[in-house]
Each structure stands twice: as C-alpha cells, then as structure tokens.
Design a protein around this motif. Structure first.
Motif, PDB file in Angstrom:
ATOM      1  N   UNK A 112       0.977  -1.319  -0.037  1.00 53.47           N
ATOM      2  CA  UNK A 112       0.066  -0.075   0.063  1.00 53.47           C
ATOM      3  C   UNK A 112       0.865   1.176  -0.027  1.00 53.47           C
ATOM      4  N   UNK A 113       2.062   1.102   0.696  1.00 54.69           N
ATOM      5  CA  UNK A 113       2.763   2.386   0.609  1.00 54.69           C
ATOM      6  C   UNK A 113       3.380   2.786  -0.596  1.00 54.69           C
ATOM      7  N   UNK A 164      -7.885  -7.359   5.514  1.00 61.26           N
ATOM      8  CA  UNK A 164      -6.718  -6.684   5.923  1.00 61.26           C
ATOM      9  C   UNK A 164      -6.731  -5.525   5.052  1.00 61.26           C
ATOM     10  N   UNK A 165      -7.147  -5.688   3.678  1.00 62.56           N
ATOM     11  CA  UNK A 165      -6.924  -4.440   2.788  1.00 62.56           C
ATOM     12  C   UNK A 165      -7.851  -3.348   3.139  1.00 62.56           C
ATOM     13  N   UNK A 166      -8.966  -3.662   3.892  1.00 57.27           N
ATOM     14  CA  UNK A 166      -9.590  -2.557   4.260  1.00 57.27           C
ATOM     15  C   UNK A 166      -8.958  -1.656   5.352  1.00 57.27           C
ATOM     16  N   UNK A 167      -8.121  -2.394   6.226  1.00 55.49           N
ATOM     17  CA  UNK A 167      -7.365  -1.748   7.325  1.00 55.49           C
ATOM     18  C   UNK A 167      -6.778  -0.726   6.823  1.00 55.49           C
ATOM     19  N   UNK A 208      -7.933   0.266   1.254  1.00 55.01           N
ATOM     20  CA  UNK A 208      -8.308  -0.370   0.014  1.00 55.01           C
ATOM     21  C   UNK A 208      -9.755  -0.548  -0.326  1.00 55.01           C
ATOM     22  N   UNK A 209     -10.194  -0.517  -1.514  1.00 48.95           N
ATOM     23  CA  UNK A 209     -11.591  -0.846  -1.618  1.00 48.95           C
ATOM     24  C   UNK A 209     -11.957  -2.311  -2.433  1.00 48.95           C
ATOM     25  N   UNK A 210     -12.501  -2.829  -2.102  1.00 48.86           N
ATOM     26  CA  UNK A 210     -12.555  -4.363  -2.550  1.00 48.86           C
ATOM     27  C   UNK A 210     -13.491  -4.081  -4.027  1.00 48.86           C
ATOM     28  N   UNK A 211     -12.958  -4.725  -5.092  1.00 50.22           N
ATOM     29  CA  UNK A 211     -13.647  -4.743  -6.475  1.00 50.22           C
ATOM     30  C   UNK A 211     -14.267  -5.786  -6.882  1.00 50.22           C
ATOM     31  N   UNK A 260      -8.139 -11.701  -6.381  1.00 53.71           N
ATOM     32  CA  UNK A 260      -8.740 -10.760  -5.802  1.00 53.71           C
ATOM     33  C   UNK A 260      -8.348  -9.152  -6.280  1.00 53.71           C
ATOM     34  N   UNK A 261      -9.173  -8.378  -6.763  1.00 55.11           N
ATOM     35  CA  UNK A 261      -8.937  -7.029  -7.096  1.00 55.11           C
ATOM     36  C   UNK A 261      -9.307  -5.735  -6.109  1.00 55.11           C
ATOM     37  N   UNK A 262      -8.523  -5.132  -5.876  1.00 54.79           N
ATOM     38  CA  UNK A 262      -8.899  -3.793  -4.896  1.00 54.79           C
ATOM     39  C   UNK A 262      -8.366  -2.436  -5.671  1.00 54.79           C
ATOM     40  N   UNK A 263      -8.962  -1.499  -5.212  1.00 58.55           N
ATOM     41  CA  UNK A 263      -8.765  -0.139  -5.633  1.00 58.55           C
ATOM     42  C   UNK A 263      -8.180   0.676  -4.309  1.00 58.55           C
TER      43      UNK A 263
END
Length: 278
Positions: A229-230, A254-257, A260-263, A274-277
């Motif tokens: 994420x950094x 973990x992504x939402x921590x 990140x937004x789940x796609x 799995x894809x995130x924005x």
C-alpha cells in the motif's frame, strides 16, 4: 546438475492437496512438479535435498491429508531441457495470449505471443493462479502506467503488462533461480522496460506504482500488505492471488485496514484472484 525425484503419495490425492503441497515444497528448494495419480512427483537439485525439511513441512501441512514420500537420485542430465520438451506445452489464455517455449511454437498467431523458457521457475501459466492473474491483466488498460510484479517467477505477468503498454515495470522475486530466469525471459521477449530485482518486499522504497500484481501466498500477502500500500498510487489497483476462495475474508479485512476498496474476484478450481482499488 544432478536432481532428486521425490514421489509423494497423498490421501486424498486431489488437486487442491497437491497444489498446496507444491507451493510449500517450492519454498524449500523444489523446482518442478508433475501430477501423478497417487499425488505428486517433485524435483530439486541434489545439493538442496533434506529429509528433515520435508518431514518438518509435512508435519505442519495445513490441510487434512496423509502424505508419505520416497526419493531417489536421477541420472545426471539437463532436466530443464527434458522438462521443457515433455511438460511445458503451449498455453492459450482467453484466445488472446499464447505462452510457449522455444521447443514448441504456436500453430497460429495470437494478439500476445510470449516466449518463456521457464527453467522450472514458477509462473509458466499452467497454474490456476497464473492464469487468473493473466485474465486480470488482459482486462486492464495499462497504457502508460507503472506496474509492480511481486513474486514474479518467470516474469510472465510483467512481460504481458509490458506488451499491454505499461510504461515502466518492476519484477521482483526472492529466489535466485527465478531472478535469473526472469532476466532471460525479459530479454527473449524484447520487453526492455522491465527491471528485474532479486529480493522481497523490503526492496520497495520511494518508487510508486499504478498497478501491483502479487501472486504469492496468503501469509506473505497478509504480512506485506502495508509495504504494498505504501507504494501504490492513489487510484491505483492491486491484484492478488495465490490463495483459495475461503481466504478472501481475511485478505479483504486486511485490505480495508489500509484503505483499499474491494472490487471483484475471479475463481478457478477454488483458487482466486482478488482486485482492490486504493
């Protein structure tokens, strides 16, 4: 180089068990895997063979299964060449990408023809996770974008990203064999905008990316989330694979921590991407 063949008898001997076994064996030096009716045949250089490491791995195997093994030394010959000739057949993804070695030429032209001489490195396109990641890349508009391929293996994903118009691509793998093979494959495909590095997520610094591709495994992904994420640009996309559908809740939490937004996700034989924005 002399190799050891280790024959694993698995009960049950289903694809999920053998895929997990192969992923774990790769972490202790095994380089190629051939499915068998009773389980899996796995190969590694004789200098890396350790019964203790195999016993430790099996004692901690994360799924319900009974696994036994036997081993024997193989004739000293170029097993990379034998494997490429006999097992690495051309692979076609969505009728758009053909992945082939120098031993097997495609019968027709595809939009993207990728030449991979895999040297037993992970990422030939045969595994479900690699196929899922390629499907995700095919759906992206990468023109002019910067891409990071973590756990690049053969650099197959990085090469496809470059062919799809990515301006700058960094491919990273911790394994020396994979690193050297990635360098060779980048040169074979003339994708000179790909920089290949050997190491882990600790190599990530101030350089940022529009797209991050991470086909590794659940535990490493969860551990390295903050590092990814950094270096992900705002509005960027991260696609992860190397785990099962049942792992999505942990990955998503973990992504939402980290904002990140789940796609969406794609699935193939219980494996997912799995894809995130951001």
């Amino acid at each position: 180089m002399q190799y050891i063949q280790v024959q694993f008898d698995c009960n049950p001997a289903n694809e999920v068990i053998t895929d997990v076994l192969a992923a774990l064996l790769a972490e202790i030096g095994f380089e190629t895997f051939v499915p068998a009716n009773r389980g899996l045949d796995a190969y590694l250089p004789a200098t890396l063979f350790s019964e203790k490491e195999i016993d430790d791995l099996l004692s901690k195997f994360p799924m319900e299964a009974t696994i036994t093994y036997s081993s024997h030394a193989m004739e000293d010959k170029d097993w990379n060449e034998e494997w490429e000739k006999n097992y690495f057949q051309p692979i076609v993804i969505d009728e758009k990408v053909c992945i082939h070695s120098s031993f097997h030429r495609p019968e027709k032209e595809y939009e993207y023809n990728i030449l991979i001489d895999p040297k037993m490195a992970f990422g030939t396109g045969h595994h479900q996770t690699t196929g899922l990641m390629m499907k995700e890349i095919l759906a992206m508009n990468l023109a002019g974008k910067s891409v990071l391929d973590m756990g690049c293996g053969t650099a197959l994903l990085a090469i496809l990203a470059s062919m799809k118009g990515a301006e700058r691509v960094t491919a990273i793998d911790i394994d020396e064999w994979a690193y050297n093979n990635a360098l060779e494959n980048v040169q074979l495909n003339g994708t000179e905008n790909i920089r290949v590095l050997q190491g882990g997520a600790g190599l990530l610094g101030s350089e940022t990316y529009d797209v991050i591709l991470a086909n590794i495994n659940r535990n490493i992904l969860l551990r390295d989330f903050p590092l990814y994420v950094n270096v992900l640009n705002v509005g960027g996309q991260i696609v992860m694979s190397g785990f099962f559908a049942e792992d999505i809740p942990a990955i998503r939490a973990k992504s939402e921590e980290y904002g990140l937004v789940y796609q969406h996700f794609l699935v193939m034989d219980q494996w997912v991407a799995v894809s995130f924005r951001f």
